[in-house]
Design an enzyme around this catalytic site. Structure first.
Site, PDB file in Angstrom:
ATOM      1  N   SER A  24       0.827  -1.220   0.000  1.00 41.10           N
ATOM      2  CA  SER A  24       0.000   0.000   0.000  1.00 41.10           C
ATOM      3  C   SER A  24       0.854   1.260   0.000  1.00 41.10           C
ATOM      4  O   SER A  24       0.335   2.368   0.109  1.00 41.10           O
ATOM      5  CB  SER A  24      -0.915   0.002   1.225  1.00 41.10           C
ATOM      6  OG  SER A  24      -0.150  -0.038   2.421  1.00 41.10           O
ATOM      7  N   ASN A 111      -1.761  -2.804  13.198  1.00 41.73           N
ATOM      8  CA  ASN A 111      -3.214  -2.615  13.187  1.00 41.73           C
ATOM      9  C   ASN A 111      -3.630  -1.340  13.922  1.00 41.73           C
ATOM     10  O   ASN A 111      -4.420  -0.541  13.412  1.00 41.73           O
ATOM     11  CB  ASN A 111      -3.910  -3.826  13.815  1.00 41.73           C
ATOM     12  CG  ASN A 111      -3.728  -5.084  13.000  1.00 41.73           C
ATOM     13  OD1 ASN A 111      -3.156  -5.053  11.910  1.00 41.73           O
ATOM     14  ND2 ASN A 111      -4.207  -6.206  13.515  1.00 41.73           N
ATOM     15  N   THR A 156     -40.129  25.549 -10.240  1.00 44.45           N
ATOM     16  CA  THR A 156     -40.405  24.168  -9.844  1.00 44.45           C
ATOM     17  C   THR A 156     -40.568  23.377 -11.134  1.00 44.45           C
ATOM     18  O   THR A 156     -41.096  23.898 -12.127  1.00 44.45           O
ATOM     19  CB  THR A 156     -41.680  24.033  -8.986  1.00 44.45           C
ATOM     20  OG1 THR A 156     -42.817  24.450  -9.775  1.00 44.45           O
ATOM     21  CG2 THR A 156     -41.614  24.894  -7.729  1.00 44.45           C
ATOM     22  N   HIS A 157     -40.087  22.152 -11.143  1.00 43.71           N
ATOM     23  CA  HIS A 157     -40.114  21.311 -12.352  1.00 43.71           C
ATOM     24  C   HIS A 157     -39.392  21.982 -13.520  1.00 43.71           C
ATOM     25  O   HIS A 157     -39.689  21.715 -14.688  1.00 43.71           O
ATOM     26  CB  HIS A 157     -41.553  20.979 -12.769  1.00 43.71           C
ATOM     27  CG  HIS A 157     -42.385  20.382 -11.677  1.00 43.71           C
ATOM     28  ND1 HIS A 157     -42.351  19.052 -11.356  1.00 43.71           N
ATOM     29  CD2 HIS A 157     -43.259  20.963 -10.804  1.00 43.71           C
ATOM     30  CE1 HIS A 157     -43.179  18.802 -10.356  1.00 43.71           C
ATOM     31  NE2 HIS A 157     -43.733  19.959  -9.991  1.00 43.71           N
ATOM     32  N   SER A 278     -13.914  26.014 -26.998  1.00 41.86           N
ATOM     33  CA  SER A 278     -14.066  24.833 -27.850  1.00 41.86           C
ATOM     34  C   SER A 278     -12.903  24.760 -28.831  1.00 41.86           C
ATOM     35  O   SER A 278     -12.423  25.786 -29.316  1.00 41.86           O
ATOM     36  CB  SER A 278     -15.390  24.908 -28.616  1.00 41.86           C
ATOM     37  OG  SER A 278     -15.418  23.972 -29.680  1.00 41.86           O
ATOM     38  N   LYS A 284     -17.572  29.607 -28.438  1.00 44.29           N
ATOM     39  CA  LYS A 284     -18.020  28.923 -27.224  1.00 44.29           C
ATOM     40  C   LYS A 284     -17.297  29.403 -25.962  1.00 44.29           C
ATOM     41  O   LYS A 284     -16.106  29.696 -25.973  1.00 44.29           O
ATOM     42  CB  LYS A 284     -17.800  27.407 -27.348  1.00 44.29           C
ATOM     43  CG  LYS A 284     -18.647  26.712 -28.377  1.00 44.29           C
ATOM     44  CD  LYS A 284     -20.109  26.687 -28.003  1.00 44.29           C
ATOM     45  CE  LYS A 284     -20.386  25.852 -26.764  1.00 44.29           C
ATOM     46  NZ  LYS A 284     -20.034  24.432 -26.919  1.00 44.29           N
ATOM     47  N   ASN A 286     -17.498  27.674 -22.264  1.00 48.17           N
ATOM     48  CA  ASN A 286     -18.110  26.548 -21.558  1.00 48.17           C
ATOM     49  C   ASN A 286     -17.883  26.622 -20.046  1.00 48.17           C
ATOM     50  O   ASN A 286     -16.774  26.919 -19.603  1.00 48.17           O
ATOM     51  CB  ASN A 286     -17.534  25.223 -22.076  1.00 48.17           C
ATOM     52  CG  ASN A 286     -17.754  25.042 -23.562  1.00 48.17           C
ATOM     53  OD1 ASN A 286     -18.789  25.439 -24.096  1.00 48.17           O
ATOM     54  ND2 ASN A 286     -16.782  24.454 -24.238  1.00 48.17           N
ATOM     55  N   TYR A 318      -9.007  -7.114  12.518  1.00 47.63           N
ATOM     56  CA  TYR A 318      -8.433  -6.555  11.306  1.00 47.63           C
ATOM     57  C   TYR A 318      -8.415  -7.604  10.202  1.00 47.63           C
ATOM     58  O   TYR A 318      -8.148  -8.781  10.433  1.00 47.63           O
ATOM     59  CB  TYR A 318      -7.008  -6.044  11.557  1.00 47.63           C
ATOM     60  CG  TYR A 318      -6.397  -5.412  10.320  1.00 47.63           C
ATOM     61  CD1 TYR A 318      -6.699  -4.101   9.979  1.00 47.63           C
ATOM     62  CD2 TYR A 318      -5.564  -6.148   9.479  1.00 47.63           C
ATOM     63  CE1 TYR A 318      -6.177  -3.526   8.821  1.00 47.63           C
ATOM     64  CE2 TYR A 318      -5.041  -5.578   8.319  1.00 47.63           C
ATOM     65  CZ  TYR A 318      -5.355  -4.275   8.003  1.00 47.63           C
ATOM     66  OH  TYR A 318      -4.845  -3.710   6.856  1.00 47.63           O
ATOM     67  N   GLN A 323      -7.260  -2.428   4.003  1.00 45.82           N
ATOM     68  CA  GLN A 323      -6.290  -1.610   3.295  1.00 45.82           C
ATOM     69  C   GLN A 323      -6.979  -0.755   2.230  1.00 45.82           C
ATOM     70  O   GLN A 323      -6.461   0.287   1.827  1.00 45.82           O
ATOM     71  CB  GLN A 323      -5.234  -2.513   2.643  1.00 45.82           C
ATOM     72  CG  GLN A 323      -4.108  -1.775   1.955  1.00 45.82           C
ATOM     73  CD  GLN A 323      -2.968  -2.711   1.591  1.00 45.82           C
ATOM     74  OE1 GLN A 323      -2.237  -3.184   2.472  1.00 45.82           O
ATOM     75  NE2 GLN A 323      -2.825  -2.990   0.307  1.00 45.82           N
ATOM     76  N   LYS A 326      -8.107   3.453   2.298  1.00 47.24           N
ATOM     77  CA  LYS A 326      -7.266   4.640   2.162  1.00 47.24           C
ATOM     78  C   LYS A 326      -7.415   5.354   0.832  1.00 47.24           C
ATOM     79  O   LYS A 326      -7.672   6.565   0.796  1.00 47.24           O
ATOM     80  CB  LYS A 326      -5.801   4.267   2.393  1.00 47.24           C
ATOM     81  CG  LYS A 326      -5.541   3.742   3.799  1.00 47.24           C
ATOM     82  CD  LYS A 326      -4.135   3.252   3.974  1.00 47.24           C
ATOM     83  CE  LYS A 326      -3.993   2.558   5.303  1.00 47.24           C
ATOM     84  NZ  LYS A 326      -4.848   1.347   5.394  1.00 47.24           N
TER      85      LYS A 326
END
Length: 459
Positions: A24, A111, A156-157, A278, A284, A286, A318, A323, A326
């Site tokens: 790790s 551990n 709304t909606h 773009s 453009k 963006n 454990y 592991q 993380k």
């Protein structure tokens, strides 16, 4: 002789690719500072308990500080064969200071060591996230203070509903973030606990003092059960959940930013610093930062789901599966911290197109509810008023006009109680002024809301 800390039991060495799969170190080297901090506290306690000598503790501590410095200066190359940050540091320490370095691990296991590192790391990072949330909230509050009287269509909606204050709208996200902040703050009760001294799972026969290391590491409590101390990952799940929910809130706000910045809306203009162009369409601009934040919710939610699934079938205590706690946490924390910083900058530099917003609510039917309320004030039952207004709106749509354009005689043909004061009544600015209920979009209510919010920020 085996180069493994656990090699005495084994006759054969794993192949290199197995070491790499098992290791790790590629990601847990992020824990270098926490690992050294925990080890210094442990060595100090061992000496105070006369388990090792004060000279040995001093040698260990100075060795750890030197290693930490060299790591930050990229002078040490970590080895996958040594699996993780803990064994890499211990190996380097023994190489440098000799036999004293081999005594550091007395009374503890990897551990409880890794659990301590993760608690320290999560505590530090969550405090950092809380500060970033506060900073973003202050930016939202500053913008809101400038736009109490700016009117926009509320939706709304995704259909225009009623005119509202722009300040009222964006303050919604202030309160979402306030809840997010409170969740992170509350989670500290589960994060700020020391597992150090729980050893592998059952504690140790050495006369250690867990409360000494708790205090020296500034933890508010210790785990009462050694088995729980090394197997608990609830605080990581909780942190991932809090991150995911905060990112959902940022995503919702991003969606609004993206819509508001379209040519169809033109409610805001984003700074060039938080936009991109773009490769083929030169016109453009963006809103890529908002889109990226919206997209990263899948990433952080995935880390939460991954952690939950990893834990769901694990027996105590454990297991190597842990592991996997993380990488997802490290990435989620990196993602939310970056997103909060970007969002603050994006908001702080955007232009609110006040004239466009104020103009927009004169070209829609978001004041239709006001007309119904007007009829109610004339003693017309609300359901009857609702039906009358619906017919008036339909008539307007067919004629291509809006409620402020309707002649008085047409209004009176729908209901005789409608008088000339209807036009002032339907003006968007007056629609807001009449909203006086607590927490509403009326200017006075919004100003009170901003005052409450500022008091929270000052506390």
């Amino acid at each position: 002789m085996s180069n493994k800390a656990w090699g005495g039991r084994f006759e054969a060495q794993p192949e290199e690719w197995v070491d790499e799969f098992n290791a790790s170190i590629d990601f847990d080297q992020n824990l270098i500072d926490q690992d050294v901090q925990g080890s210094i506290a442990h060595a100090t306690m061992l000496a105070n308990q006369n388990i090792i000598s004060q000279d040995e503790a001093h040698t260990i501590i100075e060795g750890l500080k030197a290693i930490q410095k060299d790591v930050h200066q990229n002078k040490i190359a970590f080895k996958a064969s040594l699996e993780d940050i803990h064994l890499n540091i211990e190996h380097e320490l023994i190489q440098r200071v000799g036999e004293a370095g081999g005594k550091l691990h007395t009374g503890r296991s990897r551990n409880d060591q890794v659990a301590t590192d993760m608690h320290l790391y999560t505590k530090e990072e969550v405090n950092g996230i809380i500060e970033l949330i506060k900073s973003l909230q202050q930016t939202i509050l500053s913008i809101a203070n400038q736009h109490v009287d700016t009117i926009m269509p509320g939706y709304t909606h995704l259909q225009r509903a009623q005119p509202i204050s722009f300040a009222h709208h964006i303050m919604t996200y202030f309160w979402m973030l306030e809840r997010d902040k409170s969740r992170f703050q509350d989670s500290m009760k589960r994060i700020d606990i020391s597992p150090l001294g729980a050893a592998a799972l059952s504690g140790t026969t050495h006369p250690i003092d867990r409360h000494e290391t708790q205090k020296s590491l500034n933890f508010s409590a210790v785990y009462e059960n050694s088995l729980d101390a090394v197997s608990d990952r609830d605080y990581i799940v909780e942190t991932l959940h809090n991150i995911s929910l905060t990112m959902v809130h940022l995503s919702r706000f991003s969606e609004e930013i993206i819509f508001w910045s379209t040519d169809e809306a033109k409610f805001i203009t984003l700074s060039d610093a938080f936009s991109t162009g773009s490769s083929i369409m030169p016109q453009k601009k963006n809103p890529d930062m908002a889109e990226l934040i919206r997209g990263k919710v899948g990433r952080t939610t995935g880390h939460l789901m991954s952690m939950l699934v990893t834990l769901k079938g694990l027996p105590l205590a454990y297991n190597k599966d842990m592991q996997e706690d993380k990488e997802g946490l490290f990435d989620a924390i990196h993602t939310i911290k970056g997103s909060l910083k970007i969002f603050e900058g994006m908001l702080d530099t955007m232009t609110v197109n006040t004239n466009r917003l104020n103009e927009t609510v004169t070209k829609d039917f978001s004041n239709a509810t006001e007309l119904a309320d007007y009829l109610v004030s004339k003693n017309v039952p609300f359901r009857t008023a609702h039906e009358i207004v619906g017919k008036i709106v339909l008539d307007c749509i067919n004629k291509g006009v809006y409620l402020l354009d309707v002649p008085l005689e047409d209004y009176q043909s729908h209901h005789e109680s409608i008088e000339a004061d209807i036009y002032d009544f339907l003006k968007p600015e007056n629609c807001l002024k009449r909203r006086k209920s607590y927490g509403s979009t009326g200017q006075d209510a919004v100003k009170h809301q901003l005052s409450v919010a500022q008091q929270l920020m000052n506390s």
